[in-house]
Motif scaffolding. Structure first.
Motif, PDB file in Angstrom:
ATOM      1  N   GLN A  79      -1.631  -8.627 -22.357  1.00  0.00           N
ATOM      2  CA  GLN A  79      -1.023  -7.466 -21.979  1.00  0.00           C
ATOM      3  C   GLN A  79      -1.111  -6.789 -21.142  1.00  0.00           C
ATOM      4  O   GLN A  79      -0.971  -5.724 -20.402  1.00  0.00           O
ATOM      5  N   GLN A  80      -2.950  -5.929 -22.093  1.00  0.00           N
ATOM      6  CA  GLN A  80      -3.391  -4.901 -21.190  1.00  0.00           C
ATOM      7  C   GLN A  80      -4.191  -5.378 -20.473  1.00  0.00           C
ATOM      8  O   GLN A  80      -4.011  -4.611 -19.377  1.00  0.00           O
ATOM      9  N   ASP A  81      -4.287  -6.297 -19.763  1.00  0.00           N
ATOM     10  CA  ASP A  81      -5.266  -7.362 -18.672  1.00  0.00           C
ATOM     11  C   ASP A  81      -4.279  -7.167 -17.268  1.00  0.00           C
ATOM     12  O   ASP A  81      -4.102  -6.526 -16.495  1.00  0.00           O
ATOM     13  N   ILE A  82      -2.999  -7.405 -17.613  1.00  0.00           N
ATOM     14  CA  ILE A  82      -2.059  -7.555 -17.434  1.00  0.00           C
ATOM     15  C   ILE A  82      -1.928  -5.794 -16.168  1.00  0.00           C
ATOM     16  O   ILE A  82      -1.614  -5.991 -14.639  1.00  0.00           O
ATOM     17  N   GLU A  83      -1.965  -5.011 -17.833  1.00  0.00           N
ATOM     18  CA  GLU A  83      -1.422  -4.365 -16.828  1.00  0.00           C
ATOM     19  C   GLU A  83      -2.620  -3.750 -15.533  1.00  0.00           C
ATOM     20  O   GLU A  83      -2.969  -2.490 -14.660  1.00  0.00           O
ATOM     21  N   LYS A  84      -3.681  -4.217 -15.978  1.00  0.00           N
ATOM     22  CA  LYS A  84      -4.691  -3.518 -15.257  1.00  0.00           C
ATOM     23  C   LYS A  84      -4.815  -4.108 -14.196  1.00  0.00           C
ATOM     24  O   LYS A  84      -5.503  -3.722 -12.935  1.00  0.00           O
ATOM     25  N   ARG A  85      -4.532  -5.349 -13.933  1.00  0.00           N
ATOM     26  CA  ARG A  85      -4.617  -6.132 -12.524  1.00  0.00           C
ATOM     27  C   ARG A  85      -2.920  -5.770 -11.797  1.00  0.00           C
ATOM     28  O   ARG A  85      -3.921  -5.268 -10.615  1.00  0.00           O
ATOM     29  N   HIS A  86      -1.855  -4.860 -12.588  1.00  0.00           N
ATOM     30  CA  HIS A  86      -0.957  -4.430 -11.527  1.00  0.00           C
ATOM     31  C   HIS A  86      -1.588  -2.543 -11.320  1.00  0.00           C
ATOM     32  O   HIS A  86      -0.908  -2.391 -10.320  1.00  0.00           O
ATOM     33  N   GLU A  87      -2.249  -2.178 -12.021  1.00  0.00           N
ATOM     34  CA  GLU A  87      -2.578  -0.742 -11.726  1.00  0.00           C
ATOM     35  C   GLU A  87      -3.720  -0.856 -10.194  1.00  0.00           C
ATOM     36  O   GLU A  87      -3.774   0.108  -9.187  1.00  0.00           O
ATOM     37  N   GLY A  88      -4.383  -1.622 -10.171  1.00  0.00           N
ATOM     38  CA  GLY A  88      -5.773  -2.019  -8.824  1.00  0.00           C
ATOM     39  C   GLY A  88      -4.871  -3.313  -8.165  1.00  0.00           C
ATOM     40  O   GLY A  88      -6.027  -3.966  -7.497  1.00  0.00           O
ATOM     41  N   SER A  89      -3.796  -3.828  -7.459  1.00  0.00           N
ATOM     42  CA  SER A  89      -3.840  -4.812  -7.338  1.00  0.00           C
ATOM     43  C   SER A  89      -2.963  -4.297  -5.581  1.00  0.00           C
ATOM     44  O   SER A  89      -2.751  -5.551  -4.336  1.00  0.00           O
ATOM     45  N   GLN A 291      -2.860 -13.818  -4.734  1.00  0.00           N
ATOM     46  CA  GLN A 291      -2.223 -12.962  -5.619  1.00  0.00           C
ATOM     47  C   GLN A 291      -2.148 -12.571  -6.897  1.00  0.00           C
ATOM     48  O   GLN A 291      -1.460 -12.312  -8.130  1.00  0.00           O
ATOM     49  N   VAL A 292      -0.575 -14.016  -6.605  1.00  0.00           N
ATOM     50  CA  VAL A 292       0.088 -14.411  -7.902  1.00  0.00           C
ATOM     51  C   VAL A 292      -0.592 -15.113  -8.688  1.00  0.00           C
ATOM     52  O   VAL A 292      -0.050 -15.014  -9.936  1.00  0.00           O
ATOM     53  N   LYS A 293      -1.699 -16.047  -8.208  1.00  0.00           N
ATOM     54  CA  LYS A 293      -1.977 -16.371  -9.234  1.00  0.00           C
ATOM     55  C   LYS A 293      -3.253 -15.890  -9.930  1.00  0.00           C
ATOM     56  O   LYS A 293      -3.441 -16.236 -11.285  1.00  0.00           O
ATOM     57  N   LYS A 294      -3.269 -14.731  -9.442  1.00  0.00           N
ATOM     58  CA  LYS A 294      -4.526 -13.699 -10.622  1.00  0.00           C
ATOM     59  C   LYS A 294      -3.764 -13.353 -11.437  1.00  0.00           C
ATOM     60  O   LYS A 294      -3.977 -13.744 -12.579  1.00  0.00           O
ATOM     61  N   PHE A 295      -2.087 -13.016 -11.448  1.00  0.00           N
ATOM     62  CA  PHE A 295      -2.039 -12.489 -13.270  1.00  0.00           C
ATOM     63  C   PHE A 295      -1.211 -13.393 -13.566  1.00  0.00           C
ATOM     64  O   PHE A 295      -1.555 -13.203 -14.728  1.00  0.00           O
TER      65      PHE A 295
END
Length: 672
Positions: A79-89, A291-295
């Protein structure tokens, strides 16, 4: 890189990133909810009354709590990684990976039209150092070294949409292959680059151009280099055949850029334009999907490991259950043999004592029938005879024998746990071994005085008013009277002594049962109970693994849907099951399903396969495993008809097929 305005494309990338974020976040919320439900169910079950509640509370609660904490921690990290990825997307991210001095800085400077300040500085960098460049909407990260996966580097790799793996035209190194295998398991598209390190004469343009045209086509030397590197793949149960490696002379490419001599012919001869096209081709054609695959993979890959390890733990619980069950049988079989042997020794001693008493009493009567203190003399004789000591010695020997033989059984059990299926169980075994059987000094036998009856009847008094006088007169007046009185004395001594012998026998038997046989039975029962406990744990872990597998399959279905959109396919149908090994293989069990396998494989960067469903789950499993298998059942409770199951292949199955088959089976596959 060719000048191309892709800002508009990045708007689509941001929309795709938001879609991937929402989809993945929703799945993680579902998993968290299911884990909480499972945890509550386990606590309720472990609190129920049962024949082995203490064991269950200790084993189930300790183990399950530990497993739940691990799963919760991993889920929190996801969940933390998902938020990080979203911040830097906002950026399309590329990671460049390779060993020191492979030419990463030159690649970065050329790719981003840099001033070359970082070129040749590799020896000054620490192994943990990373460099980040932003150019034309791309975030490009240069990671130093191939032998270090720090948390920072792992975070960079998780963020990356594409990985550039750089190695030189020197012989490939095992460390590079190991690193490549780790990167491959991330499920990211990897573009391979080979920096051809031929010394060139940059002062003579014509010679430089001629040399570049000779060395950079896919010569036999470069082909052999690539083939040798890909030969490492089987060591990691991977297939690298679909990875493309492009040769390039990085220094020539940097040298020829417009910021320097602006020589397009040399630039093209360096082959760097192919690297640009390779990167741009991925970004333009598959950027939204990536981009979708990364998440999706931010969650899917750790969930893949979570359910794989949970199924594996469930299987090991069933294995441990069988070990405990077989050990209980061994203990009971040994107990019978030991008991039979103890009974033989016991009977022999009793028979010997009886025979000795039968011989001793007549001799004693002949020698002591007229003695006034015959009672005292006989008591002393019995003490001298060592009646209790003989049984004490027998018990002591049996106790020693029991401890030695039981230690052998425990060592045998420990040997079966040599792969450490559970540290706590090993501690339990050590506790049983150390405390089960007490020392001989802990056992208290009665003294002879506790057992001997009052034998004052045998004392003959000289008093005329004493009852003994009548006794004496009745049996000693006539010449035959002494014989009659001796017979009576013999009879009384026999009855008294054999009564004592019988008491000693019964007491010894009680001590044997309490100190040895009851404890053996206790160990057997404990082993049997642990067997049931491990089945309960295995079933609970299997249910959690099945839930995780369901969420994993859901993520992969979304991933396949997004990949199909890249091929213009709006809707997929006929799919019953998806299965996937991240970075390696993607497959479906489907009927009437048609898709261009080669094209979808390129989009997914994983080999794609279609499997036609069989008439039954059993036949589908057999087809996946490529061998027959046993369907084993386990009783969940001592007094319950509920059962759980496992699958055991009868033949040798490859690691890849086992991973795929486990995604079809709701039951753990046992291979140990």
């Amino acid at each position: 890189m060719k000048e191309l305005n892709i800002e508009k494309g990045f708007v689509k990338f941001q929309t795709a990133a938001n879609k991937g974020y929402q989809l993945t976040k929703s799945k993680c919320d579902e998993i968290n909810s299911e884990l909480l439900k499972a945890e509550r169910s386990i606590k309720i079950a472990s609190g129920d009354q049962n024949p082995f509640k203490v064991i269950q509370n200790n084993a189930i609660n300790t183990r399950q709590n530990a497993k739940f904490q691990i799963l919760k921690t991993i889920l929190e990290e996801i969940q933390q990684d998902i938020e990080k990825r979203h911040e830097g997307s906002n950026n399309f991210s590329i990671a460049v990976y390779g060993r020191k001095m492979a030419g990463k800085s030159t690649l970065m400077e050329t790719l981003t039209h840099g001033d070359g300040k970082t070129i040749g500085k590799g020896t000054d960098r620490t192994i943990k150092e990373i460099r980040t460049y932003y150019w034309n909407g791309f975030k490009i990260t240069d990671i130093s070294g191939v032998d270090f996966f720090s948390n920072t580097i792992n975070d960079v790799l998780k963020e990356a949409n594409v990985i550039l793996f750089l190695m030189t035209s020197d012989a490939p190194q095992a460390e590079e292959a190991e690193c490549f295998a780790k990167l491959k398991s991330l499920g990211k598209p990897i573009l391979g680059i080979i920096n051809v390190r031929k010394i060139l004469n940059f002062k003579k343009r014509d010679v430089l151009l001629q040399d570049l045209k000779k060395i950079l086509p896919n010569t036999k030397e470069i082909e052999n280099l690539i083939a040798n590197f890909k030969n490492f793949a089987p060591q990691y149960n991977q297939d690298w055949s679909n990875i493309k490696f492009m040769p390039v002379h990085l220094l020539a490419a940097y040298y020829s850029r417009m910021e320097r001599i602006n020589d397009e012919e040399i630039y093209n001869a360096s082959n760097f334009v192919e690297i640009e096209n390779l990167i741009l081709g991925k970004v333009i054609t598959h950027g939204e999907f990536l981009q979708v695959k990364k998440f999706i993979d931010t969650a899917a890959i750790p969930i893949y490991h979570m359910f794989s390890e949970t199924f594996d733990y469930s299987a090991r619980c069933f294995i441990e259950s069988n070990i405990w069950k077989e050990q209980a049988k061994k203990i009971l079989a040994w107990r019978k043999t030991f008991s039979d042997n103890a009974q033989i020794q016991f009977n022999k001693l009793t028979e010997r004592m009886s025979e000795n008493l039968k011989k001793e009493i007549p001799q004693f009567v002949d020698s002591n029938s007229g003695a006034e203190n015959v009672n005292q003399i006989w008591n002393e004789k019995i003490i001298e005879f060592g009646l209790i000591e003989r049984y004490q010695d027998l018990f002591k020997n049996l106790l020693i024998q029991c401890k030695v033989e039981f230690l052998t059984l425990i060592n045998s059990l420990m040997q079966e746990f040599n792969n450490s299926l559970g540290d706590r169980i090993q501690n339990d075994i050590k506790t049983i071994n150390a405390q089960l059987f007490g020392e001989y000094s802990d056992t208290v036998f009665p003294t002879l005085s506790d057992l001997m009856p009052n034998m004052e009847w045998a004392g003959i008094s000289n008093s005329s008013n004493d009852a003994g006088t009548m006794f004496y007169q009745a049996f000693f007046e006539a010449s035959a009277t002494p014989r009659v009185s001796k017979e009576m004395l013999k009879d009384q001594l026999k009855r008294s002594s054999f009564s004592v012998l019988e008491d000693i026998k019964e007491i010894t038997r009680e001590i044997l049962n309490k100190q040895i046989f009851d404890k053996i039975d206790e160990v057997a029962k404990t082993a049997e109970n642990y067997s049931y406990v491990m089945v309960k744990i295995g079933e609970a872990q299997g249910e959690i693994a099945e839930m995780l597998l369901g969420e994993y399959e859901g993520l992969n279905s979304e991933l396949l849907t997004e990949a199909a959109k890249c091929l213009g396919i709006k809707k997929l149908s006929g799919i019953k099951v998806t299965f996937r090994i991240p970075g390696e293989r993607f497959g479906v069990v489907a009927e009437n399903f048609s898709i261009d396998i080669e094209k979808i494989s390129k989009v997914l960067n994983e080999k794609f396969s279609i499997m036609t469903p069989e008439k039954s789950w059993y036949n589908t499993m057999k087809k996946m495993l490529k061998c027959e298998f046993e369907f084993d059942e386990y009783s969940i409770g001592v007094k319950s008809d509920n059962k759980t199951y496992s699958v055991t292949p009868k033949g040798k199955v490859s690691a890849e097929r086992l991973k795929l088959a486990q995604q079809i089976s709701p039951y753990p596959i046992i291979t140990l």
